[in-house]
Design a protein around this motif. Structure first.
Motif, PDB file in Angstrom:
ATOM      1  N   GLY A 105      -2.920  19.004  15.771  1.00 43.92           N
ATOM      2  CA  GLY A 105      -2.487  18.327  14.716  1.00 43.92           C
ATOM      3  C   GLY A 105      -1.082  17.769  14.888  1.00 43.92           C
ATOM      4  N   VAL A 106      -0.650  16.585  14.604  1.00 46.69           N
ATOM      5  CA  VAL A 106       0.562  16.130  14.802  1.00 46.69           C
ATOM      6  C   VAL A 106       1.073  15.094  13.516  1.00 46.69           C
ATOM      7  N   THR A 107       2.462  15.132  13.486  1.00 46.23           N
ATOM      8  CA  THR A 107       3.036  14.324  12.308  1.00 46.23           C
ATOM      9  C   THR A 107       3.997  13.460  13.296  1.00 46.23           C
ATOM     10  N   TYR A 108       3.856  11.922  13.317  1.00 48.06           N
ATOM     11  CA  TYR A 108       4.767  11.389  14.290  1.00 48.06           C
ATOM     12  C   TYR A 108       5.310  10.170  13.384  1.00 48.06           C
ATOM     13  N   THR A 109       6.483   9.386  13.987  1.00 48.20           N
ATOM     14  CA  THR A 109       7.097   8.753  13.282  1.00 48.20           C
ATOM     15  C   THR A 109       7.136   7.435  14.328  1.00 48.20           C
ATOM     16  N   ASP A 110       6.960   6.210  13.681  1.00 49.39           N
ATOM     17  CA  ASP A 110       6.954   4.880  14.376  1.00 49.39           C
ATOM     18  C   ASP A 110       7.882   4.011  13.478  1.00 49.39           C
ATOM     19  N   ILE A 111       8.228   2.915  14.052  1.00 51.57           N
ATOM     20  CA  ILE A 111       8.978   1.734  13.288  1.00 51.57           C
ATOM     21  C   ILE A 111       8.218   0.622  13.238  1.00 51.57           C
ATOM     22  N   TRP A 112       7.839   0.240  12.250  1.00 50.17           N
ATOM     23  CA  TRP A 112       7.078  -1.097  12.035  1.00 50.17           C
ATOM     24  C   TRP A 112       8.039  -2.305  12.242  1.00 50.17           C
ATOM     25  N   LEU A 113       7.844  -3.332  12.953  1.00 52.27           N
ATOM     26  CA  LEU A 113       8.533  -4.511  12.725  1.00 52.27           C
ATOM     27  C   LEU A 113       7.526  -5.632  12.486  1.00 52.27           C
TER      28      LEU A 113
ATOM     29  N   GLU B  14      -0.134  -3.170   3.199  1.00 52.51           N
ATOM     30  CA  GLU B  14      -0.944  -3.593   4.377  1.00 52.51           C
ATOM     31  C   GLU B  14      -0.722  -2.745   5.748  1.00 52.51           C
ATOM     32  N   ILE B  15       0.528  -2.075   5.853  1.00 49.89           N
ATOM     33  CA  ILE B  15       0.776  -1.273   6.944  1.00 49.89           C
ATOM     34  C   ILE B  15      -0.044   0.053   6.549  1.00 49.89           C
ATOM     35  N   GLU B  16       0.052   0.468   5.441  1.00 49.39           N
ATOM     36  CA  GLU B  16      -0.647   1.812   5.343  1.00 49.39           C
ATOM     37  C   GLU B  16      -2.150   1.603   5.373  1.00 49.39           C
ATOM     38  N   ARG B  17      -2.610   0.164   4.947  1.00 47.36           N
ATOM     39  CA  ARG B  17      -3.997   0.212   5.195  1.00 47.36           C
ATOM     40  C   ARG B  17      -4.519  -0.247   6.701  1.00 47.36           C
ATOM     41  N   THR B  18      -3.541  -0.593   7.389  1.00 51.21           N
ATOM     42  CA  THR B  18      -3.887  -0.818   8.952  1.00 51.21           C
ATOM     43  C   THR B  18      -3.814   0.675   9.552  1.00 51.21           C
ATOM     44  N   VAL B  19      -3.148   1.564   8.970  1.00 51.98           N
ATOM     45  CA  VAL B  19      -3.089   2.891   9.905  1.00 51.98           C
ATOM     46  C   VAL B  19      -4.262   3.632   9.409  1.00 51.98           C
ATOM     47  N   ARG B  20      -4.522   3.533   8.076  1.00 52.51           N
ATOM     48  CA  ARG B  20      -5.796   4.478   7.896  1.00 52.51           C
ATOM     49  C   ARG B  20      -7.164   3.708   8.178  1.00 52.51           C
ATOM     50  N   ASP B  21      -7.203   2.446   8.199  1.00 55.31           N
ATOM     51  CA  ASP B  21      -8.283   1.593   9.027  1.00 55.31           C
ATOM     52  C   ASP B  21      -8.350   1.997  10.597  1.00 55.31           C
ATOM     53  N   ALA B  22      -7.391   2.128  11.016  1.00 61.11           N
ATOM     54  CA  ALA B  22      -7.415   2.669  12.449  1.00 61.11           C
ATOM     55  C   ALA B  22      -7.879   3.927  13.019  1.00 61.11           C
TER      56      ALA B  22
ATOM     57  N   VAL C 192       9.068  -5.923  -0.114  1.00 62.05           N
ATOM     58  CA  VAL C 192       7.844  -6.425   0.232  1.00 62.05           C
ATOM     59  C   VAL C 192       6.604  -5.304   0.121  1.00 62.05           C
ATOM     60  N   PRO C 193       6.440  -5.281  -1.164  1.00 60.77           N
ATOM     61  CA  PRO C 193       5.416  -3.973  -1.390  1.00 60.77           C
ATOM     62  C   PRO C 193       4.062  -4.238  -0.862  1.00 60.77           C
ATOM     63  N   ASP C 194       3.630  -5.497  -0.591  1.00 55.18           N
ATOM     64  CA  ASP C 194       2.435  -6.138  -0.007  1.00 55.18           C
ATOM     65  C   ASP C 194       2.322  -5.650   1.441  1.00 55.18           C
ATOM     66  N   VAL C 195       3.653  -5.650   2.059  1.00 53.77           N
ATOM     67  CA  VAL C 195       3.588  -5.376   3.572  1.00 53.77           C
ATOM     68  C   VAL C 195       3.441  -3.995   3.541  1.00 53.77           C
ATOM     69  N   MET C 196       4.077  -3.081   2.714  1.00 53.08           N
ATOM     70  CA  MET C 196       3.910  -1.785   2.722  1.00 53.08           C
ATOM     71  C   MET C 196       2.311  -1.286   2.402  1.00 53.08           C
TER      72      MET C 196
ATOM     73  N   MET D  20      13.632 -10.362  10.854  1.00 51.63           N
ATOM     74  CA  MET D  20      12.547  -9.821  10.416  1.00 51.63           C
ATOM     75  C   MET D  20      12.097  -9.905   8.963  1.00 51.63           C
ATOM     76  N   HIS D  21      10.736 -10.002   8.790  1.00 46.53           N
ATOM     77  CA  HIS D  21      10.373 -10.092   7.280  1.00 46.53           C
ATOM     78  C   HIS D  21      10.362  -8.781   6.526  1.00 46.53           C
ATOM     79  N   ALA D  22      10.143  -7.572   7.584  1.00 47.27           N
ATOM     80  CA  ALA D  22      10.309  -6.144   6.948  1.00 47.27           C
ATOM     81  C   ALA D  22      10.196  -5.539   8.135  1.00 47.27           C
ATOM     82  N   VAL D  23      11.154  -4.271   8.030  1.00 50.96           N
ATOM     83  CA  VAL D  23      11.104  -3.320   8.905  1.00 50.96           C
ATOM     84  C   VAL D  23      10.964  -2.060   8.139  1.00 50.96           C
ATOM     85  N   GLY D  24       9.941  -1.091   8.658  1.00 57.12           N
ATOM     86  CA  GLY D  24       9.600   0.058   7.867  1.00 57.12           C
ATOM     87  C   GLY D  24       9.801   1.284   8.621  1.00 57.12           C
ATOM     88  N   VAL D  25       9.989   2.314   8.440  1.00 60.07           N
ATOM     89  CA  VAL D  25       9.746   3.641   9.565  1.00 60.07           C
ATOM     90  C   VAL D  25       8.774   4.547   8.674  1.00 60.07           C
ATOM     91  N   LEU D  26       7.841   4.705   9.272  1.00 59.02           N
ATOM     92  CA  LEU D  26       6.470   5.458   8.717  1.00 59.02           C
ATOM     93  C   LEU D  26       6.050   6.737   9.432  1.00 59.02           C
TER      94      LEU D  26
END
Length: 187
Positions: A160-168, A141-149, A135-139, A107-113
């Motif tokens: 209200g909820v706080t949930y966790t997922d792994i980004w591949l 982009e993931i944050e932007r993707t979540v906020r844009d959704a 890869v700060p640019d991927v970080m 994988m290019h990046a794996v992150g837990v958000l």
């Protein structure tokens, strides 16, 4: 000695200037009492009557929310259940960016958000549990993707909820979420 003896038995002479007939000691006592009286603290003013209690009207009932009901609703009862709703929502909003099939072995990046969603589905906060900091640019982009959704499905049962997922993240810029992944090739 004879002259002294009659003086001891005679009454003290009155001062002709003193109409009340006071002696010097009496005057000294009156002066001292006057001086002490002038130095004493003044008497406190009389207490004022307490003002009547003000009647405070009861606060008005809370206003009925004029906000429209959320378009998307999740009936999830736990963060783990909501994780599926959140992943499906991100996939729907980013259908052209989802990696199709099994991911490559590297994988290019794996992150837990962690994503915090309020009762109306708005993203309140994102927090990296394991950031792909190489890869700060991927970080970003993931944050932007979540906020844009946003807005996400409103977690009406939890408020209200706080949930966790792994980004591949693949080097192509496409991704999968661990919740909905199709797996990873071994070679």
């Amino acid at each position: 000695m004879r002259d002294i003896e009659p003086a001891l038995h005679t009454a003290p002479q009155r001062d002709p200037r003193d109409p009340a007939g006071r002696s010097a000691w009496a005057w000294l006592g009156l002066a001292t009492a006057g001086l002490l009286a002038s130095c004493a603290a003044p008497a406190p003013p009389p207490a004022l009557p307490a003002p009547p209690l003000a009647v405070v009207p009861a606060p008005p009932p809370p206003a009925v929310s004029t906000l429209p009901a959320p378009d998307l609703i999740s009936q999830a009862g736990s963060p783990l259940e909501y994780r599926k709703d959140g992943a499906r929502h991100i996939y729907q909003r980013n259908s052209t960016r989802i990696y199709k099939g099994q991911l490559p072995p590297l994988m290019h990046a794996v992150g837990v958000l962690q994503v915090e969603v309020d009762g109306r589905g708005n993203v309140r906060n994102v927090n990296w549990m394991r950031a792909p900091s190489h890869v700060p640019d991927v970080m970003r982009e993931i944050e932007r993707t979540v906020r844009d959704a946003a807005p996400f499905p409103a977690p009406v049962r939890m408020g209200g909820v706080t949930y966790t997922d792994i980004w591949l993240w693949d080097k192509s810029g496409n991704f999968q979420l661990d919740t909905l992944t199709e797996g990873q090739r071994s070679k």
